[in-house]
Write an enzyme that holds these catalytic residues in place. Structure first.
Site, PDB file in Angstrom:
ATOM      1  N   TYR A  53       0.817  -1.214   0.000  1.00 31.20           N
ATOM      2  CA  TYR A  53       0.000   0.000   0.000  1.00 31.20           C
ATOM      3  C   TYR A  53       0.850   1.262   0.000  1.00 31.20           C
ATOM      4  CZ  TYR A  53      -3.989  -2.993   0.294  1.00 31.20           C
ATOM      5  OH  TYR A  53      -4.926  -3.954  -0.010  1.00 31.20           O
ATOM      6  N   HIS A 104     -14.703   0.752   0.268  1.00 23.75           N
ATOM      7  CA  HIS A 104     -13.530  -0.066   0.586  1.00 23.75           C
ATOM      8  C   HIS A 104     -12.394   0.724   1.224  1.00 23.75           C
ATOM      9  CE1 HIS A 104     -15.066  -2.994  -2.729  1.00 23.75           C
ATOM     10  NE2 HIS A 104     -15.694  -3.146  -1.572  1.00 23.75           N
ATOM     11  N   SER A 177     -16.915  -4.847 -12.452  1.00 23.67           N
ATOM     12  CA  SER A 177     -17.298  -6.165 -12.960  1.00 23.67           C
ATOM     13  C   SER A 177     -18.520  -6.723 -12.247  1.00 23.67           C
ATOM     14  CB  SER A 177     -16.127  -7.146 -12.782  1.00 23.67           C
ATOM     15  OG  SER A 177     -15.815  -7.285 -11.398  1.00 23.67           O
TER      16      SER A 177
END
Length: 234
Positions: A53, A104, A177
């Protein structure tokens, strides 16, 4: 004023240089998802996850919103807009969107590994010094970790997102998606009268017994097409 909910995924940020996870050449071909995007992976090897990250943050610094983000922000001239994003970048904010639900987490924030959703422990990271180091402490004394919702963790903002979708007059889905739950299930909170539009260059399996308008283009081109369909000026 009509309420529009825009659900965005990695595809809208791809044009800004962010690698998507599932496409060819995406991050999941370079890393094992269980190692860098699960709570179990973090406890197994926190140093690896922190480095992953830290790298993503350095990549994000200097990135700019693309036309897709700008046109989403522009919808606020015509509608009451809520952006529900699965992305952890801040490109929607930079483009000028005001009402954003981050499902998220947010890449440029850090939090406590013990109490990740405690608002007292969530801090903004300085773009000049974006790394989290082992030994950096949160306010509760525990190790700082990325403010990211990983696989295996609850999604605290999903209820707020579901409420927004329930109230939507139009649902616009861009660059996702619809494979990752619970975000993929948000489409089922729409009212029967709510039209659904999907912008993505690839076919997206929408599991709903309702008319869906597909715009099979990248985010920027797709948003321009959406404006034309809706009779809006860019």
């Amino acid at each position: 004023m009509k309420k529009v909910v825009v659900l965005t995924g990695a595809g809208i940020s791809a044009e800004s240089g962010f690698a998507t996870f599932r496409d060819s050449g995406g991050l999941w071909e370079q890393y094992n998802v269980e190692d860098v995007a699960s709570i179990e992976g973090y406890w197994r090897n926190p140093e690896l996850v922190q480095q992953f990250y830290n790298d993503r943050r350095r990549q994000a610094i200097g990135s700019k919103p693309n036309l897709g983000h700008t046109l989403v922000a522009g919808l606020e001239f015509y509608y009451d807009v809520t952006v529900v994003t699965q992305n952890v970048d801040s490109l929607h904010e930079m483009a000028g969107s005001h009402n954003i639900i981050h499902l998220h987490g947010e890449l440029m924030k850090a939090t406590s590994e013990r109490n990740p959703n405690d608002p007292r422990c969530i801090v903004d990271l300085d773009p000049e010094h974006p790394d989290i180091h082992m030994g950096d402490k949160a306010k509760d004394g525990s190790q700082l970790r990325p403010f990211i919702v990983w696989f295996g963790e609850s999604v605290p903002m999903i209820e707020a997102a579901a409420r927004a979708v329930e109230e939507a007059d139009i649902l616009l889905i861009i660059g996702t998606s619809l494979n990752v739950y619970p975000a993929a299930g948000l489409i089922h909170y729409t009212q029967p009268s709510c039209p659904i539009y999907v912008i993505d260059p690839k076919p997206v399996p929408v599991q709903i017994n309702r008319q869906v308008t597909f715009i099979q283009k990248k985010a920027s081109d797709g948003m321009q097409e959406f404006y034309k369909i809706m009779g809006l000026e860019e």
